[in-house]
Design a protein around this motif. Structure first.
Motif, mmCIF file in Angstrom:
data_model
loop_
_atom_site.group_PDB
_atom_site.id
_atom_site.type_symbol
_atom_site.label_atom_id
_atom_site.label_comp_id
_atom_site.label_asym_id
_atom_site.label_seq_id
_atom_site.Cartn_x
_atom_site.Cartn_y
_atom_site.Cartn_z
ATOM 1 N N LEU A 4 87.659 4.774 44.114
ATOM 2 C CA LEU A 4 87.958 5.914 43.250
ATOM 3 C C LEU A 4 87.608 7.185 44.009
ATOM 4 C CD1 LEU A 4 86.561 4.666 39.814
ATOM 5 C CD2 LEU A 4 88.825 4.330 40.794
ATOM 6 N N PHE A 9 88.867 13.122 39.790
ATOM 7 C CA PHE A 9 87.976 13.377 38.658
ATOM 8 C C PHE A 9 87.428 14.800 38.635
ATOM 9 C CE2 PHE A 9 87.920 8.831 39.423
ATOM 10 C CZ PHE A 9 88.051 8.307 38.144
ATOM 11 N N ARG A 22 83.186 6.993 28.079
ATOM 12 C CA ARG A 22 84.002 5.776 27.951
ATOM 13 C C ARG A 22 83.693 5.181 26.590
ATOM 14 N NH1 ARG A 22 86.320 7.867 31.397
ATOM 15 N NH2 ARG A 22 86.533 7.284 33.592
ATOM 16 N N GLN A 25 84.148 1.565 27.093
ATOM 17 C CA GLN A 25 84.490 1.181 28.460
ATOM 18 C C GLN A 25 85.177 -0.175 28.388
ATOM 19 O OE1 GLN A 25 83.529 2.462 31.953
ATOM 20 N NE2 GLN A 25 85.192 1.014 32.222
ATOM 21 N N PHE A 28 86.605 -3.236 33.953
ATOM 22 C CA PHE A 28 87.096 -2.389 35.041
ATOM 23 C C PHE A 28 86.841 -3.110 36.358
ATOM 24 C CE2 PHE A 28 87.398 1.281 37.801
ATOM 25 C CZ PHE A 28 88.355 2.069 37.168
ATOM 26 N N HIS A 31 85.088 -1.838 42.288
ATOM 27 C CA HIS A 31 85.493 -0.613 42.976
ATOM 28 C C HIS A 31 84.292 0.074 43.605
ATOM 29 C CE1 HIS A 31 84.156 0.747 39.003
ATOM 30 N NE2 HIS A 31 83.874 1.912 39.568
ATOM 31 N N HIS A 33 83.215 4.302 45.012
ATOM 32 C CA HIS A 33 83.634 5.696 44.820
ATOM 33 C C HIS A 33 83.191 6.549 45.986
ATOM 34 C CE1 HIS A 33 81.068 3.975 41.699
ATOM 35 N NE2 HIS A 33 82.050 4.103 40.841
ATOM 36 N N PHE A 35 81.926 9.276 45.234
ATOM 37 C CA PHE A 35 80.988 10.135 44.513
ATOM 38 C C PHE A 35 79.854 9.257 43.987
ATOM 39 C CE2 PHE A 35 84.751 9.125 41.931
ATOM 40 C CZ PHE A 35 84.195 8.431 40.859
ATOM 41 N N GLU A 37 77.298 8.088 40.663
ATOM 42 C CA GLU A 37 77.565 7.857 39.245
ATOM 43 C C GLU A 37 76.283 7.458 38.520
ATOM 44 O OE1 GLU A 37 81.272 5.771 38.552
ATOM 45 O OE2 GLU A 37 80.263 4.329 37.284
ATOM 46 N N HIS A 71 80.912 -1.835 42.270
ATOM 47 C CA HIS A 71 80.598 -2.419 40.968
ATOM 48 C C HIS A 71 81.828 -2.684 40.125
ATOM 49 C CE1 HIS A 71 80.343 1.333 38.181
ATOM 50 N NE2 HIS A 71 81.127 1.612 39.190
ATOM 51 N N PHE A 73 82.922 -3.708 35.740
ATOM 52 C CA PHE A 73 82.535 -4.017 34.363
ATOM 53 C C PHE A 73 83.320 -5.238 33.924
ATOM 54 C CE2 PHE A 73 81.449 0.463 34.605
ATOM 55 C CZ PHE A 73 80.218 0.480 33.973
ATOM 56 N N ASN A 83 79.597 8.206 31.595
ATOM 57 C CA ASN A 83 79.472 8.279 33.047
ATOM 58 C C ASN A 83 79.248 9.724 33.440
ATOM 59 O OD1 ASN A 83 79.989 5.623 33.767
ATOM 60 N ND2 ASN A 83 82.203 5.914 33.768
ATOM 61 N N ILE A 85 79.254 11.745 36.711
ATOM 62 C CA ILE A 85 79.553 11.571 38.135
ATOM 63 C C ILE A 85 79.300 12.888 38.881
ATOM 64 C CG2 ILE A 85 81.134 9.654 37.715
ATOM 65 C CD1 ILE A 85 83.466 11.506 38.092
#
Ligand code: RM4
Ligand code: NI
Length: 295
Positions: A4, A9, A22, A25, A28, A31, A33, A35, A37, A71, A73, A83, A85
């Motif tokens: 991501l 974002f 979320r 949530q 998911f 993934h 990122h 960034f 989180e 990570h 979900f 979240n 971020i």
């Protein structure tokens, strides 16, 4: 693996922090990122896999991730979370400045990335998160700074709460947080739920209700997931046989362990171990479904 990107974002180059609610949530896929989180779980439950380690996540847990972490979900049940971020850019704040407030003081096993806050704390953070979300939607420079300052308040509030000494009289929501923490640290031992409720000052009925409202599962269901999570980690990291792992994860019957394990992951413990060694634990078992459902 899916990455991501911050540019999807964050508004502009100068924006440091964004709030992504979320509600709920959904599962998911795995993934990473570019960034950082912070995740605050407001209610519900779900399996979360962080760097290949499955963890049964529930109400009042906070976790934080950095750019190199992966990570997913899995199996989210009414999992409501926020979240927050943030990233390294030329903003006033730098992720390195807040890291000491997010990392644990001492490295206790399993406690590195997750910790528990109480319902009272969640409620206290609500207006702060709302203000942060609000400011992070506004594009002007002053709002960006305001968002940074609110972010800092959030981090310090969490940190103070995490290391505050308790002992005063606790309201039921705070008591529940203690119960959840207790269960997480003691799930490998035999636990009598009725006795536990009593010890933390709940009547049996009140306990079930408070527990269910907060976590969307029962005390027994939660304990079982904690034990299975432990077992999954142990299958990957130790050479003990399945019976030993069952026992050291808090099961007193290895047949029941295998039954529950299969029900959750779709495979036997030894198969899970083989798969995990082949493809990595996060992608076998409980994570497999998300990984294959996802992109
Ligand atoms: C997703 C999921 C991810 C997070 C992004 C921002 O729904 O929660 O973990 O990185 O949102
Ligand atoms: Ni993420």
């Amino acid at each position: 693996v899916l990455t991501l990107r911050g540019r999807e974002f964050f508004r502009g180059e100068s924006q440091f922090v964004v709030v992504e609610p979320r509600t709920p949530q959904s599962p998911f896929p795995l993934h990473e990122h570019d960034f950082h989180e912070i995740v605050l779980v407001a209610s519900g439950n779900g399996w979360h896999v962080l760097n290949d380690e499955p963890h049964f996540l529930t109400c009042g847990e906070v976790l934080y991730l950095e750019t190199h972490d992966r990570h997913a979900f899995v199996e989210a049940n009414d999992l409501y979370l926020t979240n927050v971020i943030y990233r390294h850019n030329d903003a006033l704040l730098h992720p390195d400045r807040v890291r000491p407030y997010l990392q644990p003081r001492d490295e206790q096993e399993g406690e590195r990335r997750y910790w528990q806050i109480s319902d009272g704390m969640l409620r206290q953070l609500k207006p702060l998160l709302a203000a942060l979300a609000d400011e992070s939607r506004k594009p002007d420079a002053a709002s960006e700074l305001m968002a940074e300052s609110l972010f800092l308040q959030l981090i310090i509030t969490l940190w103070r709460d995490r290391y505050a000494s308790d002992g005063e009289h606790l309201v039921s929501s705070a008591r529940l947080a203690h119960v959840l923490r207790y269960l997480r640290h003691n799930c490998m031992h035999p636990i009598d739920i009725a006795e536990l409720a009593d010890r933390f000052g709940f009547s049996a009925r009140h306990f079930r209700r408070v527990f269910r409202e907060a976590t969307a599962t029962t005390p027994h269901g939660y304990l079982l997931k904690l034990r299975l999570g432990r077992a999954m980690r142990a299958l990957c990291t130790s050479d003990e046989n399945v019976t030993q792992i069952a026992l050291s994860s808090g099961f007193n019957d290895s047949n029941y362990f295998s039954y529950a394990f299969r029900k959750l992951t779709g495979m036997s413990p030894s198969r899970y171990r083989q798969e995990a060694r082949r493809v990595g634990p996060g992608r076998s078992g409980v994570a497999r479904r998300t990984a294959s459902n996802g992109s």
